[in-house]
Design an enzyme around this catalytic site. Sequence first.
Site, short mmCIF file in Angstrom:
data_model
loop_
_atom_site.label_atom_id
_atom_site.label_comp_id
_atom_site.label_asym_id
_atom_site.label_seq_id
_atom_site.Cartn_x
_atom_site.Cartn_y
_atom_site.Cartn_z
CG HIS A 194 -3.18 -3.43 3.90
ND1 HIS A 194 -2.12 -2.75 4.45
CD2 HIS A 194 -3.80 -2.72 3.32
CE1 HIS A 194 -2.29 -1.45 4.38
NE2 HIS A 194 -3.50 -1.13 3.65
CD GLU A 233 -0.34 -5.57 6.26
OE1 GLU A 233 -0.13 -5.93 5.07
OE2 GLU A 233 -0.78 -4.37 6.45
NE ARG A 282 -0.65 9.80 -1.86
CZ ARG A 282 -1.26 10.65 -1.50
NH1 ARG A 282 -1.11 12.02 -2.18
NH2 ARG A 282 -1.81 10.67 -0.32
CB ILE A 302 -7.10 0.40 3.88
CG1 ILE A 302 -7.52 -1.18 4.08
CG2 ILE A 302 -7.54 1.46 4.40
CD1 ILE A 302 -6.71 -1.63 5.54
NE ARG A 303 -7.08 6.17 3.93
CZ ARG A 303 -7.78 5.59 5.08
NH1 ARG A 303 -8.80 5.19 5.11
NH2 ARG A 303 -6.93 5.22 5.98
CB CYS A 337 -1.13 0.01 1.24
SG CYS A 337 -2.48 1.02 0.81
N1 GLN Z 1 -3.42 6.54 0.75
C1 GLN Z 1 -2.43 6.11 1.40
C2 GLN Z 1 -1.30 6.78 0.83
O1 GLN Z 1 -1.51 7.53 -0.23
C3 GLN Z 1 -2.02 4.50 1.21
C4 GLN Z 1 -3.10 3.81 2.13
C5 GLN Z 1 -2.58 2.57 3.01
O2 GLN Z 1 -1.39 2.41 2.96
N2 GLN Z 1 -3.51 1.90 3.35
O3 GLN Z 1 -0.12 6.60 1.17
#
Ligand code: GLN
Length: 202
Positions: A178, A180, A109, A137-138, A80
Site C-alpha cells: 500500500h 498510499e 491472492r 495487508i492480506r 494490492c
Molecule cells: N486479499 C485481498 C483480495 O484478494 C486484497 C487485500 C488488499 O487489497 N489489502 O482482493
Amino acid sequence: MKLTIGVLAVQGDVREHAATLTALGADVVAVRRPGEVEQIDGLVIPGGESTVMDKLVRAFDLQEPLRKRIADGLPTLGSCAGMIMLADRIADARPDQQTLGGIDMTVRRNAFGRQVDSFETDLDYAGLDEPVHAVFIRAPWVDEAGAGVEVLARVGEGPAAGRIVAVRQGNLMATSFHPEVGGDRRIHAEFVRIVENARESA
Ligand code: GLN
C-alpha cells in the site's frame, strides 16, 4: 493544464490515494460511472477486496469501459486488490472472479498466508535511491511475470524472500503493498510522471 486522475471508488481505500494525488497537484475524480472513465488522464485502483471490487465493477457497467481504456494505454496504478485487478491471470481466484487485465502476470491472492496476514518491511525499489517502507495487508504476490513485465521490487528477506511485489508494463504499474499508507509519495510521484508523459505524447 492540470492532470485529472481517477480513483476507482466502488470499494476499498480510496481516500488515502486521493489525498496523495491531490498533494502531488492532480485533480482527483472518484470513478463510479462509465462517463467518469472517459474524463481521466490516469487511474488508481486501490486496495480492498478484489472479489467484491470485480462484482461492483461489473454491476456498475464499468468493466468494459475500463478494460478498453486500460488496453488503449491509460496509465493505471493498482495497489494490492488493485494489482489483482490489473493481472491477466489470478491464482486462488474465486470461481467466477474476473479482472480488468493489462499486465502479463499471474497474481496469487492472499499469498503470504494466514500467519503473516499483514506485515511491514523495507524494499529496494527500482529507480528509487532509498528503500520503500512497504505495508502489506492480506497481500498478493506475483507468481510469474511475462517477458514484457519489468520487476520493480522483490521481498528482500524472510520466508517470502525473492517474491515479486511491484511491477510495471508500459503505462501500468502495480504493487502488492500500500504505497498510499505512511506518507511516502515517491511511487505516486513516479506514477504522475507516467501520466504526464502519456498525455504529452497523446
Ligand atoms: N486479499 C485481498 C483480495 O484478494 C486484497 C487485500 C488488499 O487489497 N489489502 O482482493
